[in-house]
Design an enzyme around this catalytic site. Structure first.
Site, PDB file in Angstrom:
ATOM      1  N   TRP A  22      18.480  27.034  48.679  1.00  0.00           N
ATOM      2  CA  TRP A  22      19.162  27.384  49.943  1.00  0.00           C
ATOM      3  C   TRP A  22      20.622  27.764  49.723  1.00  0.00           C
ATOM      4  O   TRP A  22      21.290  28.238  50.640  1.00  0.00           O
ATOM      5  CB  TRP A  22      19.089  26.208  50.930  1.00  0.00           C
ATOM      6  CG  TRP A  22      17.719  25.917  51.462  1.00  0.00           C
ATOM      7  CD1 TRP A  22      16.566  26.624  51.211  1.00  0.00           C
ATOM      8  CD2 TRP A  22      17.338  24.835  52.336  1.00  0.00           C
ATOM      9  NE1 TRP A  22      15.505  26.052  51.874  1.00  0.00           N
ATOM     10  CE2 TRP A  22      15.944  24.952  52.564  1.00  0.00           C
ATOM     11  CE3 TRP A  22      18.027  23.790  52.932  1.00  0.00           C
ATOM     12  CZ2 TRP A  22      15.245  24.058  53.385  1.00  0.00           C
ATOM     13  CZ3 TRP A  22      17.340  22.904  53.738  1.00  0.00           C
ATOM     14  CH2 TRP A  22      15.959  23.035  53.974  1.00  0.00           C
ATOM     15  N   LYS A  23      21.133  27.514  48.524  1.00  0.00           N
ATOM     16  CA  LYS A  23      22.542  27.796  48.197  1.00  0.00           C
ATOM     17  C   LYS A  23      23.453  27.155  49.248  1.00  0.00           C
ATOM     18  O   LYS A  23      23.118  26.091  49.782  1.00  0.00           O
ATOM     19  CB  LYS A  23      22.757  29.304  48.049  1.00  0.00           C
ATOM     20  CG  LYS A  23      21.749  29.927  47.060  1.00  0.00           C
ATOM     21  CD  LYS A  23      22.091  31.309  46.634  1.00  0.00           C
ATOM     22  CE  LYS A  23      21.055  31.807  45.632  1.00  0.00           C
ATOM     23  NZ  LYS A  23      21.353  33.115  45.101  1.00  0.00           N
ATOM     24  N   HIS A 107      22.629  27.364  37.287  1.00  0.00           N
ATOM     25  CA  HIS A 107      22.379  28.586  38.066  1.00  0.00           C
ATOM     26  C   HIS A 107      23.496  29.597  37.780  1.00  0.00           C
ATOM     27  O   HIS A 107      24.653  29.211  37.562  1.00  0.00           O
ATOM     28  CB  HIS A 107      22.315  28.250  39.561  1.00  0.00           C
ATOM     29  CG  HIS A 107      21.872  29.421  40.377  1.00  0.00           C
ATOM     30  ND1 HIS A 107      22.732  30.425  40.738  1.00  0.00           N
ATOM     31  CD2 HIS A 107      20.647  29.772  40.847  1.00  0.00           C
ATOM     32  CE1 HIS A 107      22.053  31.350  41.420  1.00  0.00           C
ATOM     33  NE2 HIS A 107      20.782  30.972  41.494  1.00  0.00           N
ATOM     34  N   GLU A 179      16.230  33.790  35.414  1.00  0.00           N
ATOM     35  CA  GLU A 179      16.790  34.525  36.548  1.00  0.00           C
ATOM     36  C   GLU A 179      17.772  35.573  36.031  1.00  0.00           C
ATOM     37  O   GLU A 179      18.975  35.281  35.872  1.00  0.00           O
ATOM     38  CB  GLU A 179      17.536  33.576  37.479  1.00  0.00           C
ATOM     39  CG  GLU A 179      16.665  32.555  38.152  1.00  0.00           C
ATOM     40  CD  GLU A 179      17.248  32.165  39.509  1.00  0.00           C
ATOM     41  OE1 GLU A 179      16.550  32.343  40.508  1.00  0.00           O
ATOM     42  OE2 GLU A 179      18.389  31.715  39.556  1.00  0.00           O
ATOM     43  N   SER A 230      15.116  38.128  43.581  1.00  0.00           N
ATOM     44  CA  SER A 230      14.457  39.078  44.498  1.00  0.00           C
ATOM     45  C   SER A 230      12.960  38.817  44.674  1.00  0.00           C
ATOM     46  O   SER A 230      12.187  39.761  44.832  1.00  0.00           O
ATOM     47  CB  SER A 230      14.680  40.535  44.055  1.00  0.00           C
ATOM     48  OG  SER A 230      16.039  40.878  44.125  1.00  0.00           O
ATOM     49  N   GLY A 251      15.702  32.549  46.466  1.00  0.00           N
ATOM     50  CA  GLY A 251      16.967  32.394  47.180  1.00  0.00           C
ATOM     51  C   GLY A 251      16.835  32.884  48.614  1.00  0.00           C
ATOM     52  O   GLY A 251      16.346  32.170  49.495  1.00  0.00           O
ATOM     53  N   GLY A 252      17.236  34.118  48.842  1.00  0.00           N
ATOM     54  CA  GLY A 252      17.289  34.673  50.201  1.00  0.00           C
ATOM     55  C   GLY A 252      16.024  34.439  51.028  1.00  0.00           C
ATOM     56  O   GLY A 252      16.096  34.009  52.188  1.00  0.00           O
TER      57      GLY A 252
HETATM   58  P1  PGA Z   1      17.269  35.704  45.427  1.00  0.00           P
HETATM   59  O1  PGA Z   1      18.072  34.537  44.677  1.00  0.00           O
HETATM   60  O2  PGA Z   1      15.862  35.251  45.616  1.00  0.00           O
HETATM   61  O3  PGA Z   1      18.016  35.856  46.747  1.00  0.00           O
HETATM   62  O4  PGA Z   1      17.370  36.938  44.583  1.00  0.00           O
HETATM   63  C1  PGA Z   1      17.474  33.803  43.642  1.00  0.00           C
HETATM   64  C2  PGA Z   1      18.459  32.803  43.100  1.00  0.00           C
HETATM   65  O5  PGA Z   1      19.661  33.076  43.028  1.00  0.00           O
HETATM   66  O6  PGA Z   1      18.051  31.673  42.713  1.00  0.00           O
END
Ligand code: PGA
Length: 274
Positions: A22-23, A107, A179, A230, A251-252
């Protein structure tokens, strides 16, 4: 089918896993909604998921989880020491106190914004394992490194540094997440796409080989290898079809319960054990 025969031959086939990162997003209202909807939706999806939330969300999120739930709590970082004068940091023990079972380590945003690398990340991996948290060690090359043809040498260095002196009993104590920085949707200079199937095969075969050399097959075959960058509902099937990819880090697309659950459903379609 190759996946099934790999299992018969004693090859790589760990349990599947989907991780939400979720950052630094959301607020208590969103965290509770996401936790409620993800736990409800997971009742019919046959895989495990981790919600790597901001530390401020631990109490709210953990109130939706139970010890044997398919949904676990994770941190996005821990300090390499157990306690003490480290303003702004959180310890593995604090994460566990809220029922947390995992933590991200290294990360690319921690590497970039907090200059984390090398020995420090090695210490964090060891600290997590010592405290009984599963580290999800993230690594990946930048766009510049990729363009200079340095992908595999950069990954080898990052993984070897992080695993120096790490002792595993079964291999289930460790998760590695590849990643590539250029594939992370929000990173500066992102190409906004996941790697091609050929790019994934080259990297994941290479990483699995590093694990084999370091830990031997019986342990290496239990270390989960994830892909992140992504990941969306419409590309997860292609990603997960790689025999060395046991799950994804999202992430997103993890900030909406329906897109995250669709991704988990895609991961669950892989015929590995849960
Ligand atoms: P993303 O991010 O799915 O938005 O590309 C992945 C991450 O940073 O762990």
């Amino acid at each position: 089918m190759t996946i099934i025969s790999a299992k018969k031959e004693g090859g790589y086939m760990p349990k599947t896993l989907t991780v939400a990162n979720w950052k630094m997003n959301g607020n208590r209202k969103l965290w509770k909604e996401l936790a409620r909807e993800v736990t409800a939706g997971m009742s019919e999806i046959n895989t495990k998921v981790v919600l790597a939330t901001p530390a401020a969300a631990f109490a709210d999120v953990s109130s939706f989880l139970s010890e044997h739930s398919k949904v676990s709590l994770g941190a996005q970082d821990i300090h390499q020491q157990s306690s003490g004068a480290h303003t702004g940091d959180i310890s593995a023990e604090m994460v566990k106190d809220f029922g947390g079972k995992y933590t991200l380590v290294g990360h690319s945003e921690r590497r970039l914004e907090h200059h984390e690398k090398g020995f420090l990340l090695n210490d964090k991996v060891k600290q997590a394992i010592k405290e009984g948290l599963v580290p999800i060690f993230c690594f990946g090359e930048s766009l510049g490194q990729k363009e200079n043809g340095r992908t595999l040498s950069v990954l080898e260095e990052q993984v070897n540094e992080a695993l120096e002196g790490v002792v595993l009993k079964t291999g289930e104590e460790l998760v590695l997440a590849y990643e590539p920085v250029w594939a992370i949707s929000s990173s500066a200079g992102s190409l906004g796409r996941e790697p091609s199937e050929g790019e994934l095969s080259e990297v994941f075969e290479f990483i699995y080989k590093l694990l084999l050399e370091r830990f031997g097959e019986s342990v290496a075959s239990n270390v989960k290898l994830l892909y992140g960058g992504s990941v969306k509902a419409d590309n997860v099937a292609k990603i997960i079809s790689n025999r060395y990819i046991a799950g994804v880090l999202v992430g997103g697309a993890s900030l909406k319960a329906d897109s995250f659950l669709a991704i988990a459903r895609g991961v669950a379609s892989k015929p590995n054990e849960v």
